[in-house]
Design an enzyme around this catalytic site. Structure first.
Site, PDB file in Angstrom:
ATOM      1  N   LYS A  44      -8.454   1.933  72.793  1.00  0.00           N
ATOM      2  CA  LYS A  44      -8.813   1.003  71.736  1.00  0.00           C
ATOM      3  C   LYS A  44      -8.261  -0.379  72.079  1.00  0.00           C
ATOM      4  O   LYS A  44      -7.252  -0.443  72.771  1.00  0.00           O
ATOM      5  CB  LYS A  44      -8.319   1.457  70.365  1.00  0.00           C
ATOM      6  CG  LYS A  44      -6.865   1.951  70.279  1.00  0.00           C
ATOM      7  CD  LYS A  44      -5.732   1.075  70.709  1.00  0.00           C
ATOM      8  CE  LYS A  44      -5.492  -0.236  70.045  1.00  0.00           C
ATOM      9  NZ  LYS A  44      -4.312  -0.950  70.616  1.00  0.00           N
ATOM     10  N   TYR A  74      -5.572  -0.524  63.707  1.00  0.00           N
ATOM     11  CA  TYR A  74      -5.051   0.722  63.120  1.00  0.00           C
ATOM     12  C   TYR A  74      -5.222   0.721  61.603  1.00  0.00           C
ATOM     13  O   TYR A  74      -5.511   1.755  61.007  1.00  0.00           O
ATOM     14  CB  TYR A  74      -3.574   0.916  63.481  1.00  0.00           C
ATOM     15  CG  TYR A  74      -3.349   1.341  64.907  1.00  0.00           C
ATOM     16  CD1 TYR A  74      -3.301   2.683  65.259  1.00  0.00           C
ATOM     17  CD2 TYR A  74      -3.179   0.409  65.913  1.00  0.00           C
ATOM     18  CE1 TYR A  74      -3.103   3.086  66.569  1.00  0.00           C
ATOM     19  CE2 TYR A  74      -2.981   0.792  67.233  1.00  0.00           C
ATOM     20  CZ  TYR A  74      -2.940   2.129  67.554  1.00  0.00           C
ATOM     21  OH  TYR A  74      -2.744   2.515  68.853  1.00  0.00           O
TER      22      TYR A  74
HETATM   23  P1  NAD Z   1       0.032  -3.166  80.011  1.00  0.00           P
HETATM   24  O1  NAD Z   1       0.096  -4.645  80.190  1.00  0.00           O
HETATM   25  O2  NAD Z   1       1.317  -2.420  79.991  1.00  0.00           O
HETATM   26  O3  NAD Z   1      -0.885  -2.503  81.146  1.00  0.00           O
HETATM   27  C1  NAD Z   1      -2.098  -3.094  81.551  1.00  0.00           C
HETATM   28  C2  NAD Z   1      -2.398  -2.653  82.961  1.00  0.00           C
HETATM   29  O4  NAD Z   1      -3.597  -3.297  83.395  1.00  0.00           O
HETATM   30  C3  NAD Z   1      -1.300  -3.038  83.971  1.00  0.00           C
HETATM   31  O5  NAD Z   1      -1.057  -1.952  84.827  1.00  0.00           O
HETATM   32  C4  NAD Z   1      -1.906  -4.172  84.727  1.00  0.00           C
HETATM   33  O6  NAD Z   1      -1.434  -4.253  86.075  1.00  0.00           O
HETATM   34  C5  NAD Z   1      -3.377  -3.819  84.702  1.00  0.00           C
HETATM   35  N1  NAD Z   1      -4.261  -4.968  84.929  1.00  0.00           N
HETATM   36  C6  NAD Z   1      -5.333  -4.970  85.727  1.00  0.00           C
HETATM   37  N2  NAD Z   1      -5.922  -6.174  85.754  1.00  0.00           N
HETATM   38  C7  NAD Z   1      -5.190  -6.971  84.955  1.00  0.00           C
HETATM   39  C8  NAD Z   1      -5.292  -8.331  84.564  1.00  0.00           C
HETATM   40  N3  NAD Z   1      -6.281  -9.111  85.014  1.00  0.00           N
HETATM   41  N4  NAD Z   1      -4.369  -8.832  83.741  1.00  0.00           N
HETATM   42  C9  NAD Z   1      -3.378  -8.044  83.235  1.00  0.00           C
HETATM   43  N5  NAD Z   1      -3.236  -6.730  83.561  1.00  0.00           N
HETATM   44  C10 NAD Z   1      -4.138  -6.199  84.414  1.00  0.00           C
HETATM   45  O7  NAD Z   1      -0.803  -2.892  78.682  1.00  0.00           O
HETATM   46  P2  NAD Z   1      -0.838  -1.547  77.836  1.00  0.00           P
HETATM   47  O8  NAD Z   1       0.082  -1.707  76.681  1.00  0.00           O
HETATM   48  O9  NAD Z   1      -0.683  -0.389  78.708  1.00  0.00           O
HETATM   49  O10 NAD Z   1      -2.339  -1.620  77.249  1.00  0.00           O
HETATM   50  C11 NAD Z   1      -3.454  -1.218  78.002  1.00  0.00           C
HETATM   51  C12 NAD Z   1      -4.564  -0.761  77.039  1.00  0.00           C
HETATM   52  O11 NAD Z   1      -4.073   0.338  76.303  1.00  0.00           O
HETATM   53  C13 NAD Z   1      -4.971  -1.813  76.015  1.00  0.00           C
HETATM   54  O12 NAD Z   1      -6.347  -1.750  75.786  1.00  0.00           O
HETATM   55  C14 NAD Z   1      -4.227  -1.411  74.753  1.00  0.00           C
HETATM   56  O13 NAD Z   1      -4.914  -1.783  73.565  1.00  0.00           O
HETATM   57  C15 NAD Z   1      -4.184   0.092  74.903  1.00  0.00           C
HETATM   58  N6  NAD Z   1      -3.025   0.694  74.231  1.00  0.00           N
HETATM   59  C16 NAD Z   1      -3.238   1.721  73.379  1.00  0.00           C
HETATM   60  C17 NAD Z   1      -2.176   2.290  72.719  1.00  0.00           C
HETATM   61  C18 NAD Z   1      -2.402   3.445  71.796  1.00  0.00           C
HETATM   62  O14 NAD Z   1      -1.448   3.865  71.124  1.00  0.00           O
HETATM   63  N7  NAD Z   1      -3.605   3.993  71.730  1.00  0.00           N
HETATM   64  C19 NAD Z   1      -0.877   1.815  72.931  1.00  0.00           C
HETATM   65  C20 NAD Z   1      -0.688   0.772  73.831  1.00  0.00           C
HETATM   66  C21 NAD Z   1      -1.777   0.215  74.488  1.00  0.00           C
END
Ligand code: NAD
Length: 367
Positions: free
Chosen positions: A131, A215
């Site tokens: 999401k 959420y």
């Molecule tokens: P994060 O920043 O920790 O991870 C993002 C990943 O994408 C990194 O590994 C990064 O290297 C990679 N990436 C690739 N291309 C990129 C770019 N151009 N710029 C930045 N990063 C790039 O983020 P996250 O918290 O893991 O979130 C990732 C996804 O997961 C989002 O869509 C977020 O909404 C979702 N999420 C969902 C939940 C949930 O509870 N369902 C919780 C956290 C995050």
């Protein structure tokens, strides 16, 4: 405090129904574990999703996709993923030739969801996408069309739908346990730390609403089982705060549902919130926190008496639950309970929320 009765612990009838619903249906177990490739080895993927394959009955981690070779080495070694099953973004389309990969789970910044989901479908793979599903209605529709054309399934990572307290709240609210629902309040927010893609509109598609306010919105929809017909939204963003140069901080939004239920919701990147309350004619169902990774807390007020509800520990947590659900849908040829259409429905409302805030008026939401 009085000794808690077994009935209180189990939460009465609702809990029994919830636990029955969480169990694997007889005869539905996949013959082999369904293989997942994780795309994007960031915080959520590595801390929440990947460790929870250990608790899955029907799903296993078989491949990794990352732009950082060191991460592929580190997590590949940790999870026993062979070098042949580690991909860069440039290599991504080669997943087509890997029969071990059944599902591609997209855990990238929001504006990359559509591209990688569509490419996964074009490679003949089922798609699980985090999401928010994408950053526009048009992208959501393109993802649904791509999966339909490829004949692959599409599921959105709405993990709360696999969490027992939220499932019980849905049953109780829709079942009229505290009388017909009149009002829902839902609040989600956290203080956003600076210097991250969430605050960069080209990557996030928007601010708190896309990330955490969703959420509140999704809960209002799953607790009512209805689609809102209109929204009135107010945005409050301090443009002097360097975090909010391109995205919004707070949005308050009021959703009207066809039955007359109203949901009063908050989304914030500058204050902490995590809860909802369903208010019926005879009391309320309260969840705070409602949607954390663990530690949900529920209490119910009915006919003037407030009682905490405690469920026994779930055999499978919400992360393993969602991974296994997709696996079972693939094996059984069924549709996920949170398909692409669910992400699209949220995105339709989010676009209406932004329009309402910008135009300072109530906006109708098209079905
Ligand atoms: P994060 O920043 O920790 O991870 C993002 C990943 O994408 C990194 O590994 C990064 O290297 C990679 N990436 C690739 N291309 C990129 C770019 N151009 N710029 C930045 N990063 C790039 O983020 P996250 O918290 O893991 O979130 C990732 C996804 O997961 C989002 O869509 C977020 O909404 C979702 N999420 C969902 C939940 C949930 O509870 N369902 C919780 C956290 C995050």
């Amino acid at each position: 405090m009085a000794t808690t009765s077994r009935r209180e612990i189990l939460g009465g009838l609702g809990a029994g129904m919830v636990l029955a619903g969480m169990a694997t249906r007889a005869g539905a177990a996949p013959a082999r574990k369904i293989g997942y490739a994780i795309v994007g080895l960031g915080s959520y993927a590595t801390r929440q999703i990947m460790p929870n394959f250990a608790g899955c009955e029907h799903a296993r981690l078989v491949a990794l996709v990352s732009g950082t070779p060191a991460k592929l080495d580190q997590y590949g070694a940790q999870y026993g993923i062979a070098a042949t099953h580690r991909y860069s973004y440039a290599d991504f389309d080669r997943i087509r030739d890997n029969p071990d990969i059944d599902v591609v789970y997209v855990v990238l910044p929001n504006s990359m969801h559509a591209e990688y989901s569509i490419r996964a479908a074009q490679a003949g793979k089922h798609v699980m996408c985090e999401k928010p599903m994408a950053v526009s209605v048009a992208e959501c529709e393109a993802m649904i069309a791509a999966c339909r054309k490829a004949g692959t399934k599409l599921m959105i990572g709405y993990r709360s739908r696999f969490e027992p307290y939220n499932r019980l709240a849905i049953e109780l609210a829709r079942g009229g346990h505290v009388g017909p629902t009149r009002l829902i309040t839902a609040e989600h927010g956290f203080p956003a730390r600076p210097d991250q893609w969430r605050l960069d509109r080209p990557l996030s598609g928007g601010g708190s609403m896309m990330d955490i306010g969703i959420y509140s919105l999704n809960a209002a929809r799953y607790l009512t089982g209805e689609e809102p017909v209109s929204v009135s939204a107010v945005e409050t963003t301090d443009k002097a705060d360097p975090r909010f140069k391109t995205v919004e901080d707070r949005i308050s939004f009021l959703l009207r549902f066809p039955s007359g239920i109203v949901a009063n919701c908050i989304s914030s990147y500058s204050s902490s919130h995590n809860g909802y309350r369903v208010i019926g004619t005879q009391g309320w169902i309260d969840m705070e926190p409602a949607t954390p990774y663990q530690g949900q807390s529920m209490s119910i007020r009915k006919d003037g008496v407030t009682t905490p509800r405690t469920l026994p520990p779930a055999a499978k947590n919400q992360f393993a639950g969602q991974l296994d659900h997709m696996a079972e849908c693939i094996v059984n040829g069924t549709t996920p309970i949170v398909p692409g259409e669910e992400g699209l429905a949220d995105m339709r409302v989010i676009e209406a929320i932004y329009r309402s805030a910008a135009e300072r008026r109530e906006v109708a939401i098209r079905a």
